[in-house]
Design an enzyme around this catalytic site. Structure first.
Site, PDB file in Angstrom:
ATOM      1  N   GLY A   6       9.003 -18.158  43.051  1.00 17.99           N
ATOM      2  CA  GLY A   6       8.305 -19.399  43.408  1.00 17.99           C
ATOM      3  C   GLY A   6       7.803 -19.359  44.844  1.00 17.99           C
ATOM      4  N   LEU A   8       5.017 -19.077  46.194  1.00 20.60           N
ATOM      5  CA  LEU A   8       3.749 -19.751  46.551  1.00 20.60           C
ATOM      6  C   LEU A   8       3.902 -21.256  46.498  1.00 20.60           C
ATOM      7  CD1 LEU A   8       1.387 -17.314  44.641  1.00 20.60           C
ATOM      8  CD2 LEU A   8       1.493 -17.635  47.122  1.00 20.60           C
ATOM      9  N   ARG A  34       1.302 -15.696  39.521  1.00 24.72           N
ATOM     10  CA  ARG A  34       0.022 -14.981  39.671  1.00 24.72           C
ATOM     11  C   ARG A  34      -0.264 -14.823  41.157  1.00 24.72           C
ATOM     12  NH1 ARG A  34      -0.412 -20.067  38.636  1.00 24.72           N
ATOM     13  NH2 ARG A  34      -0.147 -19.780  36.391  1.00 24.72           N
ATOM     14  N   ASP A  50       7.534 -13.929  36.288  1.00 24.51           N
ATOM     15  CA  ASP A  50       7.824 -15.185  35.584  1.00 24.51           C
ATOM     16  C   ASP A  50       9.326 -15.132  35.318  1.00 24.51           C
ATOM     17  OD1 ASP A  50       6.791 -16.710  32.385  1.00 24.51           O
ATOM     18  OD2 ASP A  50       8.428 -17.146  33.793  1.00 24.51           O
ATOM     19  N   TYR A 139      14.979 -32.569  34.295  1.00 21.52           N
ATOM     20  CA  TYR A 139      15.108 -31.846  35.566  1.00 21.52           C
ATOM     21  C   TYR A 139      16.543 -31.962  36.084  1.00 21.52           C
ATOM     22  CZ  TYR A 139      14.313 -30.849  40.559  1.00 21.52           C
ATOM     23  OH  TYR A 139      14.380 -30.341  41.854  1.00 21.52           O
ATOM     24  N   LYS A 143      19.448 -29.201  36.689  1.00 20.59           N
ATOM     25  CA  LYS A 143      20.015 -29.019  38.035  1.00 20.59           C
ATOM     26  C   LYS A 143      21.547 -29.029  37.963  1.00 20.59           C
ATOM     27  CE  LYS A 143      16.742 -27.759  39.940  1.00 20.59           C
ATOM     28  NZ  LYS A 143      16.664 -26.511  40.720  1.00 20.59           N
TER      29      LYS A 143
HETATM   30  C1  VAH Z   1      11.448 -33.896  42.849  1.00 20.97           C
HETATM   31  N1  VAH Z   1      10.941 -33.065  45.096  1.00 20.97           N
HETATM   32  O1  VAH Z   1      10.988 -34.967  43.197  1.00 20.97           O
HETATM   33  C2  VAH Z   1      11.798 -32.869  43.936  1.00 20.97           C
HETATM   34  C3  VAH Z   1      13.219 -33.062  44.382  1.00 20.97           C
HETATM   35  C4  VAH Z   1      14.888 -34.743  45.076  1.00 20.97           C
HETATM   36  C5  VAH Z   1      13.532 -34.523  44.641  1.00 20.97           C
HETATM   37  O2  VAH Z   1      14.106 -32.511  43.484  1.00 20.97           O
HETATM   38  O3  VAH Z   1      11.630 -33.628  41.700  1.00 20.97           O
END
Ligand code: VAH
Length: 316
Positions: A6, A8, A34, A50, A139, A143
């Site tokens: 990651g 970039l 890329r 990737d 997400y 995490k």
């Molecule tokens: C997001 N910037 O908003 C990221 C981060 C705590 C926020 O994990 O998903």
């Protein structure tokens, strides 16, 4: 030697340049999906990787004899709610590949967690280092699962894994990639380019935030810390400030007096932000590896506006 995935992205692009400055260009291999027209690609080794592709991760690690894999490739919270399966594929299968290659090639691994690893029933103020974590975003699930997987690889296989729970990160070099805290970056661009900003989160939304120079130092300080002194591994609470939209608006208004802001709340973003803490307790990071942020809100605003004026060719 470092491999940055990651590279970039918002964090990766700045971490790559800082590590190359400290360790030499040839010792920091950048990688991404890329090649792009970027100082990151031009100033040192770059590989197409990737992380969801095990062979590409293994190839890059073998070719460059990597010691540290810094895994910054991820699908962030807002995009993750639109594309949950992609978020799982990149954030979990990708991390699993990174850890498997690290186990086989004796690499250490840094990968960040996030305040998103906490959920609606986590204590919201001064959120403790060790507390309940039941996030309700894809997400956030990746995490907290990532924290557990990294700790497992440390306990079970002795892989040296370390991480921090980042708050929202604010920077001027590279735009963030689809997070819930991105408003705190866009507000600076709009203040300079439009003189007005429409905020997608309501005025009572407090979130932890940090200026990118502090985030880059957190990664490097933790990587360079004596592992035997670490009681925690994945992942340390770190923060530098906590503010609501009113707070950052007023900080900018000190420099741009006729700046105006209104609200147009985005329900998806608001639901994510409401599930996160208001402020973190980062005492464990301070005690175990000397975490010490340098920028508060006004110092960040002063630097952000100066650097963005240069970047956007706006007169001083
Ligand atoms: C997001 N910037 O908003 C990221 C981060 C705590 C926020 O994990 O998903």
């Amino acid at each position: 030697k470092f491999l940055i995935t990651g590279a970039l992205g918002q964090i990766g692009s700045e971490l790559t340049m800082e590590l190359r400055k400290r360790y030499g260009n040839e010792n920091v291999v950048a990688s991404g999906l890329r090649k792009e027209d970027s100082i990151v690609v031009e100033s040192g080794p770059f590989e197409i990787v990737d992380i969801a592709n095990y062979d590409q991760v293994a190839e890059a690690v073998k070719k460059h004899d990597i010691d540290w894999i810094i895994n910054l490739a991820a699908i962030l919270s807002a995009v993750g709610e639109q594309k949950p399966s992609l978020a799982w594929e990149v954030n979990m299968n990708g991390l699993f590949n990174i850890l498997e290659v690290a186990r086989e090639h004796k690499c250490a691994v840094f990968t960040p967690s996030s305040i998103a690893a906490f959920g609606p029933n986590t204590p919201k103020d001064d959120t403790p280092q060790d507390t309940i974590q039941r996030p309700n975003t894809m997400y956030g699930v990746t995490k907290v699962a990532g924290e557990l997987l990294c700790d497992y690889y440390y306990e079970k296989f002795g892989v040296d894994t370390r991480g921090v729970r980042f708050p929202g990160l604010i920077s001027y070099a590279t735009l963030p990639g689809g997070g819930t805290t991105d408003y705190a970056v866009h507000i600076y661009y709009d203040a300079l380019q439009k003189g007005e900003f429409t905020c997608p989160l309501d005025q009572d939304t407090y979130m932890d935030m940090m200026y990118m120079p502090d985030a880059i130092n957190a990664i490097i300080d933790l990587i360079e810390a004596d592992g035997s002194k670490l009681k925690h591994r994945n992942a340390f609470n770190v923060t530098a400030m906590s503010f609501n939209p009113e707070g950052i608006f007023n900080s900018i208004k000190k420099h741009i007096p006729d700046f105006t802001m209104d609200y147009d709340v985005n329900p998806t973003l608001q639901k994510i932000a409401n599930s996160w803490p208001n402020s973190l307790d980062d005492s464990a990071a301070k005690e175990e590896w000397g975490w010490n942020p340098q920028y508060d809100l006004d110092a960040m605003t002063k630097d952000m506006l100066e650097k963005l004026k240069e970047k956007l060719n706006i007169e001083k």
